[in-house]
Design an enzyme around this catalytic site. Sequence first.
Site, PDB file in Angstrom:
ATOM      1  N   CYS A   1       1.043  -1.230  -0.003  1.00 43.02           N
ATOM      2  CA  CYS A   1      -0.107  -0.122   0.003  1.00 43.02           C
ATOM      3  C   CYS A   1       0.841   1.107   0.209  1.00 43.02           C
ATOM      4  O   CYS A   1       2.033   1.278   0.587  1.00 43.02           O
ATOM      5  CB  CYS A   1      -0.863  -0.062   1.225  1.00 43.02           C
ATOM      6  SG  CYS A   1      -1.916  -1.429   1.196  1.00 43.02           S
ATOM      7  N   PRO A   2       0.488   2.360  -0.602  1.00 45.74           N
ATOM      8  CA  PRO A   2      -0.771   2.492  -1.235  1.00 45.74           C
ATOM      9  C   PRO A   2      -0.808   1.963  -2.881  1.00 45.74           C
ATOM     10  O   PRO A   2      -1.423   2.424  -3.412  1.00 45.74           O
ATOM     11  CB  PRO A   2      -0.925   4.247  -1.240  1.00 45.74           C
ATOM     12  CG  PRO A   2       0.488   4.610  -1.278  1.00 45.74           C
ATOM     13  CD  PRO A   2       1.318   3.604  -0.403  1.00 45.74           C
TER      14      PRO A   2
END
Lengths: 74, 271, 79
Positions: free
Chosen positions: C14-15
């Site tokens: 992530c992201p």
Amino acid sequence: MIVKVNGENFSAEKSLNIDELLAAVKADQPEYVTVQLNGEFVERADFPKTFLKDGDEIEFLYFMGGGQLVATDK
Amino acid sequence: MSQLTNEQLERYSRHIILEQVGGKGQKKILSAKVLIIGTGGLGAPAAMYLAAAGVGHIGLVDFDTVDLSNLQRQIIHLTNDVGKAKTQSGRETINAMNPDVQVHAYDEQVTAANIRDIIGDLDYDFIIDGTDNFPAKFLINDACVLMRKPFSHAGIIRFQGQTMTYVPDKSPCYRCVFPKMPPKDAVPTCRQAGVLGVMGGVIGTIQATEALKFVLGIGELLTGYLLTYDALTMTFRKIKIPRNRRCNICGEQPTITELFDYEQPTCSFGR
Amino acid sequence: MKSDAFLDITDVVCPITFVKTKVALEDLDDGQILELRLNDGEPVQNVPRSLKDEGHKVLTLEDNGDGTFTLWIEKAGLS
């Protein structure tokens, strides 16, 4: 008479024309400044005959180019 | 254009996450062509942020070499670049920042004779006026109005700065506000040529912001506004300016229909 | 469940998980379905929620039993 000049309040005992206002606020380089009154440009030739009234909003717009003519000396 | 690579997805992730940008917007940025005239106090930070953003083609126009006195504010140039052509120094910094960006260098001063060719070279989408003298500023305005090119005008001095954005038919131009160049014999004193280094960073980055917003088609541009900034009082003002019907280049009866060169300033403190 | 496209984001964190998914969805038409393979942990906790916030429809989430999940998303109007 109370008017706004560049966003700040300015008061004078009587109604001034634009030339007189430029002198009263000690505007820098008054011969090159662009003047707006209530959002509209005022032609230089009309400065002496444009009289201000209460609540008017005036903007003084200055050249800013770096190295040459400069903005207000504050 | 083709799909974003994994590396681009990572590099531009903070852009792509934004609803108003996305992968689509980043592709627009990667395809965009922005011309920066003057890689000085304004042009340097503008160029760096546009390079970081991934603008695919950045044109740099400057005829000068890097001077020690430039380094206080022209952050695209480093100490080792003193003496180098500014476009060369600018290109090197941008290449190190982002290989997605192609730099197009124009080692010349803009004049009535060459500015159309320079703008037309890649048919740039947006022009940034990063110059520091009025002949150039009026020339850039006139060229952009006549060629129907959007551009960002700006100027900085001492602790103040101002900027406005021109989009053809949608906004006033520089001459709407300042119809005539100030007389050529008004030479500045040394005191008047000082500028706090960071001023270029603030205003130049605003110019880059306008370029990105234009490319992405988002937000409201500074069209019809003069944004002024006083760093000492930390005051920003957004002054509404109308199109001037009597403007001598974009008004109802224009008198200026071609480009011409004004006299250059006599004081070498112009930079 | 049938899908119109498949994306494996078990190789990123992530992201970037969300970024890759978002970009893949941009290429689909409204109503089309993306099949997504994602890791347990942060991705499965964040990605479905973020996609919902973007306006897409989360249809089903299945535990693959090997530390990954499969998510079926229907693209909806926003991007």
